[in-house]
Design an enzyme around this catalytic site. Structure first.
Site, PDB file in Angstrom:
ATOM      1  N   CYS A   1      40.836 -22.091   8.272  1.00  0.00           N
ATOM      2  CA  CYS A   1      39.491 -22.461   8.735  1.00  0.00           C
ATOM      3  C   CYS A   1      39.367 -23.972   8.821  1.00  0.00           C
ATOM      4  O   CYS A   1      38.403 -24.478   9.384  1.00  0.00           O
ATOM      5  CB  CYS A   1      38.430 -21.891   7.818  1.00  0.00           C
ATOM      6  SG  CYS A   1      38.449 -22.658   6.205  1.00  0.00           S
TER       7      CYS A   1
ATOM      8  N   GLU B   1      42.135  -6.280   3.284  1.00  0.00           N
ATOM      9  CA  GLU B   1      43.050  -5.136   3.278  1.00  0.00           C
ATOM     10  C   GLU B   1      44.395  -5.490   3.920  1.00  0.00           C
ATOM     11  O   GLU B   1      45.349  -4.730   3.843  1.00  0.00           O
ATOM     12  CB  GLU B   1      42.420  -3.930   3.994  1.00  0.00           C
ATOM     13  CG  GLU B   1      42.076  -4.126   5.467  1.00  0.00           C
ATOM     14  CD  GLU B   1      40.719  -4.811   5.693  1.00  0.00           C
ATOM     15  OE1 GLU B   1      40.359  -5.711   4.924  1.00  0.00           O
ATOM     16  OE2 GLU B   1      40.041  -4.430   6.670  1.00  0.00           O
TER      17      GLU B   1
ATOM     18  N   PHE C   1      41.941 -12.706   4.956  1.00  0.00           N
ATOM     19  CA  PHE C   1      43.386 -12.569   4.771  1.00  0.00           C
ATOM     20  C   PHE C   1      44.098 -13.908   4.621  1.00  0.00           C
ATOM     21  O   PHE C   1      45.214 -13.965   4.114  1.00  0.00           O
ATOM     22  CB  PHE C   1      43.995 -11.801   5.963  1.00  0.00           C
ATOM     23  CG  PHE C   1      44.264 -12.666   7.177  1.00  0.00           C
ATOM     24  CD1 PHE C   1      45.441 -13.417   7.264  1.00  0.00           C
ATOM     25  CD2 PHE C   1      43.348 -12.773   8.209  1.00  0.00           C
ATOM     26  CE1 PHE C   1      45.688 -14.234   8.370  1.00  0.00           C
ATOM     27  CE2 PHE C   1      43.582 -13.587   9.310  1.00  0.00           C
ATOM     28  CZ  PHE C   1      44.759 -14.328   9.389  1.00  0.00           C
TER      29      PHE C   1
HETATM   30  P1  NAD Z   1      37.379 -10.934   8.829  1.00  0.00           P
HETATM   31  O1  NAD Z   1      35.974 -11.331   9.091  1.00  0.00           O
HETATM   32  O2  NAD Z   1      38.025 -10.007   9.771  1.00  0.00           O
HETATM   33  O3  NAD Z   1      37.488 -10.210   7.384  1.00  0.00           O
HETATM   34  C1  NAD Z   1      37.022 -10.828   6.210  1.00  0.00           C
HETATM   35  C2  NAD Z   1      36.629  -9.756   5.198  1.00  0.00           C
HETATM   36  O4  NAD Z   1      35.564  -8.961   5.724  1.00  0.00           O
HETATM   37  C3  NAD Z   1      37.749  -8.775   4.855  1.00  0.00           C
HETATM   38  O5  NAD Z   1      37.697  -8.523   3.470  1.00  0.00           O
HETATM   39  C4  NAD Z   1      37.415  -7.531   5.663  1.00  0.00           C
HETATM   40  O6  NAD Z   1      37.806  -6.342   5.022  1.00  0.00           O
HETATM   41  C5  NAD Z   1      35.897  -7.579   5.757  1.00  0.00           C
HETATM   42  N1  NAD Z   1      35.383  -7.081   7.033  1.00  0.00           N
HETATM   43  C6  NAD Z   1      35.962  -7.164   8.256  1.00  0.00           C
HETATM   44  N2  NAD Z   1      35.157  -6.649   9.211  1.00  0.00           N
HETATM   45  C7  NAD Z   1      34.039  -6.224   8.581  1.00  0.00           C
HETATM   46  C8  NAD Z   1      32.835  -5.607   9.015  1.00  0.00           C
HETATM   47  N3  NAD Z   1      32.628  -5.300  10.286  1.00  0.00           N
HETATM   48  N4  NAD Z   1      31.907  -5.312   8.091  1.00  0.00           N
HETATM   49  C9  NAD Z   1      32.106  -5.605   6.782  1.00  0.00           C
HETATM   50  N5  NAD Z   1      33.223  -6.186   6.319  1.00  0.00           N
HETATM   51  C10 NAD Z   1      34.181  -6.502   7.189  1.00  0.00           C
HETATM   52  O7  NAD Z   1      38.212 -12.284   8.659  1.00  0.00           O
HETATM   53  P2  NAD Z   1      39.785 -12.464   8.505  1.00  0.00           P
HETATM   54  O8  NAD Z   1      40.428 -12.183   9.809  1.00  0.00           O
HETATM   55  O9  NAD Z   1      40.268 -11.751   7.282  1.00  0.00           O
HETATM   56  O10 NAD Z   1      39.856 -14.033   8.180  1.00  0.00           O
HETATM   57  C11 NAD Z   1      39.934 -15.022   9.158  1.00  0.00           C
HETATM   58  C12 NAD Z   1      38.580 -15.658   9.408  1.00  0.00           C
HETATM   59  O11 NAD Z   1      38.062 -16.189   8.194  1.00  0.00           O
HETATM   60  C13 NAD Z   1      38.666 -16.832  10.373  1.00  0.00           C
HETATM   61  O12 NAD Z   1      37.586 -16.773  11.258  1.00  0.00           O
HETATM   62  C14 NAD Z   1      38.545 -18.046   9.458  1.00  0.00           C
HETATM   63  O13 NAD Z   1      38.045 -19.207  10.076  1.00  0.00           O
HETATM   64  C15 NAD Z   1      37.616 -17.526   8.429  1.00  0.00           C
HETATM   65  N6  NAD Z   1      37.696 -18.308   7.196  1.00  0.00           N
HETATM   66  C16 NAD Z   1      36.660 -19.142   6.920  1.00  0.00           C
HETATM   67  C17 NAD Z   1      36.711 -19.934   5.794  1.00  0.00           C
HETATM   68  C18 NAD Z   1      35.590 -20.873   5.482  1.00  0.00           C
HETATM   69  O14 NAD Z   1      35.584 -21.453   4.407  1.00  0.00           O
HETATM   70  N7  NAD Z   1      34.628 -21.054   6.364  1.00  0.00           N
HETATM   71  C19 NAD Z   1      37.822 -19.879   4.941  1.00  0.00           C
HETATM   72  C20 NAD Z   1      38.860 -19.007   5.263  1.00  0.00           C
HETATM   73  C21 NAD Z   1      38.783 -18.219   6.399  1.00  0.00           C
END
Ligand code: NAD
Length: 514
Positions: A311, A206, A179
């Protein structure tokens, strides 16, 4: 004449000619229609029930996103496979033309896209524009794929033998994105996937899927063949349908560490290529020779920009004891100067957090910091903004005397909270940094080349900034962390993406009479 030259893609070129130089008008005012999938060149409503898209600053529902079923995913993968057949054989010069169109279109619509992004994500307009700029850079870099995709040729590799390596596209790829950068992160992948000759399916978060919908409206006008670039909205079940589908060749994931690990394991168990970027806990080291005003300014912006939902947010600030008190007071001063508010108000420095649940999680982390004995130097929990009583706002919180083993120094907070850790010297600072489970990024503020060299050589992180607050590489370099911040080998952006999206074949040739 134009059409004769490019025979196969006539329809696409026609579409391109028609749309060229005619910016679309995007209406940035909500409420917006329900979010749609973009499958096989057409807009379709996701089959399953989903959730409201909510403006984090006002608490108002501004759209609705349905979740895609297995059938929706099947339709997209099938269309992608069909599109791949012709696209992978299309001359590369033709394959990059829609990217030039898309780049111009993104430039033309940057303000509208940024406004949408603010309304559904909560960050400020300037941050949203900065994010889009970084996305556009990736489109620009992918336009150089004809050079980047070349793989090498060696005449006389053996007696009368010439050897040539070629990179070939593989099929249908997907990216599952988080997100926090909904306008940029899809573009870490999409342009490279299609330029190298693959088909691509995006599954955006989402929580803020509207900007991706707008992005795909621009993609629709850019001249890609139907089915080549597709959008499938949804949540966990949609992701699992993609991960388990035989027609998906590879998966890019960006999100939290526990999900990244699960995705990595499931996609790999299904025989797919996978790169999974996870969460982070980043450190700033400030030495006695640093420009303290500059370092304090950059430290606060690194930890608090985008509400700390980055991140690359550096929120563990490791400071040499000799300057600790002075630096702490400058950080507090700079933190107090931040204006919390609605992202569309021009004076706002820090916008809203994504959901009320996430805001309470950050509040819990602050409470944990206090319980574990960190010194609360600035309490940002009263971040209420006049006129936006239903918004998820927090002002900067600053902890002092944080010990490396405390929860606030070890776990990702994803809010405007930073902790100051006093250390004796740079050696100890590097040791604190390397003890972290994560290895996404770090920054160093110093006037000493020797300290900079020590950190460069020994810090176990993927992105390291020296006298920069946020270590974000340009699109022509890869972006990626280590340890619990990354599962895989090839990172996002730049040349790594060319490698991820292609496999190499070697031709070993002998023509004795030549
Ligand atoms: P999230 O892991 O909750 O969700 C990311 C994606 O995965 C979404 O599209 C979601 O629909 C899907 N998803 C969520 N739970 C799932 C599951 N159990 N099984 C399959 N798919 C699933 O992450 P978020 O809250 O959207 O984003 C924030 C996180 O992303 C933070 O931890 C941040 O550090 C990380 N992030 C990392 C980078 C990087 O380059 N390392 C960059 C941006 C964000």
């Amino acid at each position: 004449m134009f059409y004769l030259l490019f025979g196969k893609c006539r329809k696409d070129l026609l579409r391109r000619e028609h749309s060229f130089g005619r910016p679309m008008t995007l209406d940035a005012s909500p409420p917006w229609d329900d979010v749609q999938n973009y499958i096989d060149g057409g807009w379709r409503t996701p089959s399953g029930d989903g959730q409201d898209v909510v403006n984090p600053a006002t608490g108002e529902a501004i759209s609705y996103v349905g979740f895609s079923s297995e059938d929706d995913v099947n339709a997209a993968v099938h269309a992608g496979q069909e599109a791949f057949e012709a696209w992978s054989e299309t001359p590369i010069e033709e394959r990059i033309q829609p990217l030039f169109e898309l780049k111009q279109s993104l430039e033309d619509h940057q303000d509208e896209l940024a406004e949408i992004l603010v309304r559904e994500h909560g960050k400020t307009f300037a941050e949203a524009k900065g994010e889009l700029r970084r996305g556009i850079e990736n489109v620009e870099v992918a336009c150089g794929t004809p050079s980047m995709m070349q793989a090498g040729h060696l005449p006389n590799a053996a007696p009368e033998i010439d050897e040539t390596a070629v990179r070939k596209p593989l099929g249908v790829f997907t990216a599952i994105t988080p997100f926090n950068f909904p306008g940029m992160i899809p573009l870490w992948f999409l342009p490279y996937a299609v330029a190298t000759g693959n088909a691509f399916i995006l599954k955006p978060s989402e929580q803020d899927p509207v900007v991706a919908q707008r992005l795909f409206e621009l993609i629709d006008a850019a001249g890609f063949p139907d089915g080549l670039v597709q959008l499938v909205n949804g949540s966990v079940d949609t992701v699992n349908a993609l991960l388990d589908h035989d027609g998906i060749e590879g998966v890019s994931f960006v999100g939290s560490t526990p999900v990244a690990k699960t995705i990595y394991e499931r996609a790999a168990a299904n025989g797919k290529r996978v790169q999974a970027q996870g969460g982070a806990k980043n450190h700033i080291i400030v030495t006695e020779t640093a420009d303290l005003d500059f370092a304090a300014k950059k430290t606060v912006s690194s930890a608090c920009a985008c509400g700390g939902e980055r991140c690359l947010a550096n929120d563990v600030v490791v400071v040499e004891e000799g300057i600790y008190d002075e630096f702490a007071s400058r950080v507090i001063e700079e933190s107090k100067a931040q204006t919390v508010g609605y992202g569309l108000d021009s004076e706002t420095d820090i916008g809203a957090l994504i959901t009320p649940e996430h805001e309470s999680r950050v509040r819990d982390m602050i409470a944990t910091g206090i319980d574990e004995g960190a010194e609360l130097l600035l309490d940002g929990r009263d971040g209420a903004v006049d006129g936006y009583e239903n918004g998820n706002f927090l002002a900067p919180t600053v902890f002092g005397d944080v010990a490396p083993e405390m929860t606030v120094a070890r776990e990702e907070i994803f809010g405007p909270v930073l902790g100051l850790v006093p250390v004796e010297n740079v050696d100890e600072a590097i040791e604190v940094l390397n003890r972290s489970d994560f290895g996404n990024a770090a920054s160093l503020f110093t006037g000493s080349g020797a300290d900079a060299r020590a950190v460069r050589h020994r810090a176990d992180v993927g992105n390291l900034g020296v006298n920069t607050g946020t270590a974000a590489p340009m699109a022509f370099f890869h972006f990626g962390g280590r340890k619990a911040s990354f599962f895989g080998d090839l990172h996002a952006q730049g040349e790594d993406m060319i490698h991820f999206y292609t496999d190499k074949t070697i031709y070993i040739e002998r023509w004795p009479s030549a």
